[in-house]
Scaffold this motif. Structure first.
Motif, short mmCIF file in Angstrom:
data_model
loop_
_atom_site.label_atom_id
_atom_site.label_comp_id
_atom_site.label_asym_id
_atom_site.label_seq_id
_atom_site.Cartn_x
_atom_site.Cartn_y
_atom_site.Cartn_z
N ILE A 216 0.87 -1.16 0.00
CA ILE A 216 0.00 0.00 0.00
C ILE A 216 0.91 1.22 0.00
CG2 ILE A 216 -1.60 1.37 1.38
CD1 ILE A 216 -3.06 -1.14 2.12
N LYS A 217 0.87 1.96 -1.12
CA LYS A 217 1.81 3.07 -1.30
C LYS A 217 1.71 4.06 -0.14
CE LYS A 217 2.92 6.62 -4.74
NZ LYS A 217 4.33 6.66 -4.36
N ASP A 218 2.88 4.44 0.37
CA ASP A 218 3.01 5.44 1.43
C ASP A 218 2.48 5.00 2.80
OD1 ASP A 218 4.20 7.22 -0.38
OD2 ASP A 218 2.24 7.97 -1.02
N SER A 219 2.19 3.72 2.98
CA SER A 219 1.81 3.28 4.32
C SER A 219 3.00 3.40 5.26
CB SER A 219 1.34 1.82 4.29
OG SER A 219 1.23 1.34 5.62
N PRO A 220 2.79 3.93 6.47
CA PRO A 220 3.90 4.03 7.44
C PRO A 220 4.21 2.69 8.09
CG PRO A 220 1.98 5.39 8.08
CD PRO A 220 1.55 4.51 6.97
N PHE A 221 3.45 1.64 7.76
CA PHE A 221 3.55 0.38 8.51
C PHE A 221 4.26 -0.73 7.75
CE2 PHE A 221 -0.14 2.73 9.99
CZ PHE A 221 0.19 2.88 11.33
#
Length: 199
Positions: A187-192
């Motif tokens: 998932i693009k740009d997920s912090p996780f």
DNA sequence: CGGCTGATCGTG
DNA sequence: ACGATCAGCCGA
């Protein structure tokens, strides 16, 4: 809380790896329920994939469960100390699977923090070994159906919108040409996520 | 920060 | 002997 039906898993592992993004993985244990949103996966395409444990239909006690129908858990021990959880794909005798590499923590967060010995949410499930520790997934979970009541995957009741990003798979340097394939999904740009892919 | 390394054991 | 990993330590 709608569990994904068995038919969801009856496709090749590349398709499944992308389709699992945004779904919710849960593990119910006596200590409580833990779970989170799948934000990173990798496809392992079985017989034709030099990166896969089941390359050339290699069939051993460990890889046996990969020859099951789609939607079954494949859990193995890595580096002597961590577990990794996969979701089998496709039909019986096609030994494909999807490695779950990272979750966005959502349910049972205090329990996951306790198991992981950290409070920091973005570090709780940001790697295949970490998420198995957070959800207490080990080899006793090997072979469980994801359509069951212990280890299961559901739709997100309140789905987020996201962009899918692809990347090369991690730590399969031995796999020759197969290490170049863009079979990692995020998932693009997920912090996780675990490791940031190259831009 | 980024890079290196030790831990630790089932598997083949 | 080695790995679909991680945390901690080092130097910059």
């Amino acid at each position: 809380m709608i569990k994904l039906p068995a038919s969801f898993y009856t496709c090749d592992s590349i398709t499944l790896a992308e389709n699992l993004l945004g779904k919710i993985l849960y593990h119910q244990t006596p200590e409580g329920l833990t779970g989170g949103r799948i934000v990173e996966t990798e496809a392992y395409m079985g017989a034709i994939d030099a990166g896969a444990h089941s390359f050339q239909n290699r069939r051993t006690p460990r890889t046996e469960v990969l020859f099951s129908p789609g939607g079954i858990s494949y859990v193995y021990l890595i580096y002597g100390m961590y577990h990794c959880v996969n979701v089998t794909a496709n039909i019986p005798e096609k030994p494909e699977a999807v490695l779950i590499r990272a979750l966005e923590p959502l349910y049972g967060i205090p329990l996951m923090q306790q198991r992981r010995s950290t409070e920091v949410l973005k570090n709780l499930c940001s790697g295949p070994g970490k998420l198995c520790k957070a959800l207490n997934i080990d080899k006793t979970c090997n072979g469980l159906p994801f359509t069951g009541d212990t280890l299961y995957i559901t739709e997100d009741t309140n789905p987020i919108s996201f962009t899918v990003q692809t990347a090369k798979r991690i730590n399969i340097d031995y796999a020759g040409e197969a290490k170049e394939y863009l079979w990692r999904f995020l998932i693009k740009d997920s912090p996780f996520i675990s490791v940031k892919p190259k831009p």
